[in-house]
Design a protein around this motif. Structure first.
Motif, PDB file in Angstrom:
ATOM      1  N   LEU A   1     -10.902  49.412  72.510  1.00 17.47           N
ATOM      2  CA  LEU A   1     -11.090  51.138  70.944  1.00 17.47           C
ATOM      3  C   LEU A   1      -9.504  51.265  71.275  1.00 17.47           C
ATOM      4  CD1 LEU A   1     -14.197  52.541  72.419  1.00 17.47           C
ATOM      5  CD2 LEU A   1     -13.834  51.807  70.664  1.00 17.47           C
ATOM      6  N   PRO A   2      -8.638  50.986  69.883  1.00 12.44           N
ATOM      7  CA  PRO A   2      -7.996  52.327  70.181  1.00 12.44           C
ATOM      8  C   PRO A   2      -7.575  53.223  70.003  1.00 12.44           C
ATOM      9  CG  PRO A   2      -8.896  52.038  67.989  1.00 12.44           C
ATOM     10  CD  PRO A   2      -9.768  52.118  68.746  1.00 12.44           C
ATOM     11  N   LYS A   3      -6.613  53.765  71.316  1.00 12.15           N
ATOM     12  CA  LYS A   3      -6.643  55.312  72.379  1.00 12.15           C
ATOM     13  C   LYS A   3      -6.801  56.499  71.757  1.00 12.15           C
ATOM     14  CE  LYS A   3      -2.597  53.067  75.183  1.00 12.15           C
ATOM     15  NZ  LYS A   3      -0.663  53.681  75.441  1.00 12.15           N
ATOM     16  N   LEU A   4      -6.580  56.702  70.102  1.00 12.13           N
ATOM     17  CA  LEU A   4      -6.830  57.420  69.558  1.00 12.13           C
ATOM     18  C   LEU A   4      -8.142  57.990  69.407  1.00 12.13           C
ATOM     19  CD1 LEU A   4      -5.154  59.477  67.628  1.00 12.13           C
ATOM     20  CD2 LEU A   4      -5.991  58.066  65.829  1.00 12.13           C
ATOM     21  N   VAL A   5      -8.791  56.571  69.302  1.00 12.84           N
ATOM     22  CA  VAL A   5     -10.378  57.203  68.911  1.00 12.84           C
ATOM     23  C   VAL A   5     -10.863  57.427  70.700  1.00 12.84           C
ATOM     24  CG1 VAL A   5     -13.165  55.460  69.045  1.00 12.84           C
ATOM     25  CG2 VAL A   5     -10.729  55.330  67.353  1.00 12.84           C
ATOM     26  N   LEU A   6     -10.512  57.267  71.923  1.00 10.39           N
ATOM     27  CA  LEU A   6     -10.640  57.250  72.871  1.00 10.39           C
ATOM     28  C   LEU A   6     -10.342  58.935  73.114  1.00 10.39           C
ATOM     29  CD1 LEU A   6     -10.172  54.103  75.148  1.00 10.39           C
ATOM     30  CD2 LEU A   6     -12.491  55.180  74.924  1.00 10.39           C
ATOM     31  N   ILE A   7      -9.058  59.352  72.689  1.00  8.95           N
ATOM     32  CA  ILE A   7      -9.252  60.702  72.790  1.00  8.95           C
ATOM     33  C   ILE A   7      -9.502  61.730  71.842  1.00  8.95           C
ATOM     34  CG2 ILE A   7      -6.403  62.145  72.482  1.00  8.95           C
ATOM     35  CD1 ILE A   7      -4.946  60.148  72.976  1.00  8.95           C
TER      36      ILE A   7
ATOM     37  N   VAL B   1       1.100  65.203  64.637  1.00  7.97           N
ATOM     38  CA  VAL B   1      -0.614  64.992  64.210  1.00  7.97           C
ATOM     39  C   VAL B   1       0.165  63.314  64.120  1.00  7.97           C
ATOM     40  CG1 VAL B   1      -1.971  64.585  63.403  1.00  7.97           C
ATOM     41  CG2 VAL B   1      -1.419  67.153  64.317  1.00  7.97           C
ATOM     42  N   LEU B   2       1.051  63.114  63.101  1.00  4.05           N
ATOM     43  CA  LEU B   2       0.785  61.779  62.660  1.00  4.05           C
ATOM     44  C   LEU B   2       1.671  60.796  63.517  1.00  4.05           C
ATOM     45  CD1 LEU B   2       1.748  62.162  58.467  1.00  4.05           C
ATOM     46  CD2 LEU B   2      -0.166  61.356  59.571  1.00  4.05           C
ATOM     47  N   ILE B   3       2.989  61.546  64.325  1.00  2.00           N
ATOM     48  CA  ILE B   3       3.859  60.969  65.043  1.00  2.00           C
ATOM     49  C   ILE B   3       2.771  59.933  66.212  1.00  2.00           C
ATOM     50  CG2 ILE B   3       5.445  61.522  66.987  1.00  2.00           C
ATOM     51  CD1 ILE B   3       6.641  62.712  64.796  1.00  2.00           C
ATOM     52  N   VAL B   4       2.064  61.713  66.848  1.00  2.00           N
ATOM     53  CA  VAL B   4       0.836  61.351  67.848  1.00  2.00           C
ATOM     54  C   VAL B   4      -0.070  60.106  67.627  1.00  2.00           C
ATOM     55  CG1 VAL B   4      -1.073  62.369  69.409  1.00  2.00           C
ATOM     56  CG2 VAL B   4       0.599  63.682  68.959  1.00  2.00           C
ATOM     57  N   ILE B   5      -0.653  59.869  66.368  1.00  3.92           N
ATOM     58  CA  ILE B   5      -1.132  58.754  65.758  1.00  3.92           C
ATOM     59  C   ILE B   5      -0.776  57.618  65.772  1.00  3.92           C
ATOM     60  CG2 ILE B   5      -2.694  58.435  64.083  1.00  3.92           C
ATOM     61  CD1 ILE B   5      -3.268  60.964  62.895  1.00  3.92           C
TER      62      ILE B   5
END
Length: 106
Positions: free
Chosen positions: A65-71, A42-46
């Protein structure tokens, strides 16, 4: 008879004791090891999805927007849609007041 220098069963050195106990924590805590592995993934994906991006939805533009927020937003919206469909389409008898026993016994 010559002794084997690699035989750790009779070794009293700290290195020999460590080698015998290696993997003991993993055998005692397999679920904890799996949780640590999943946390690392999960940390790697973040870390890979921190760059900013923009998205166009019809006539709206969501910029920077960060990609993580969109995901995460996509996951939440998908979960809400799934739950709504599950309640609406997959369990229609409960909404009408019928029970499981009334269907099985005429």
């Amino acid at each position: 008879m010559e002794t084997d220098p690699y035989d750790t069963r009779h070794s009293s050195s700290p290195l020999g004791r460590t080698a015998r106990g290696a993997g003991g924590w993993l055998r005692r805590h397999p679920l904890g090891a799996l949780q640590i592995l999943l946390l690392i993934l999960v940390l790697i994906v973040i870390a890979q999805n921190l760059e900013t991006t923009s998205i166009d939805v019809l006539f709206w533009t969501l910029a920077s927007l960060p990609k993580l927020v969109l995901i995460l937003i996509s996951m939440v919206v998908g979960a809400l849609v799934w739950e709504g469909l599950r309640r609406k389409l997959l369990k229609p008898d409960r909404a009408r007041g019928a029970t499981v026993t009334s269907r099985t016994h005429p």
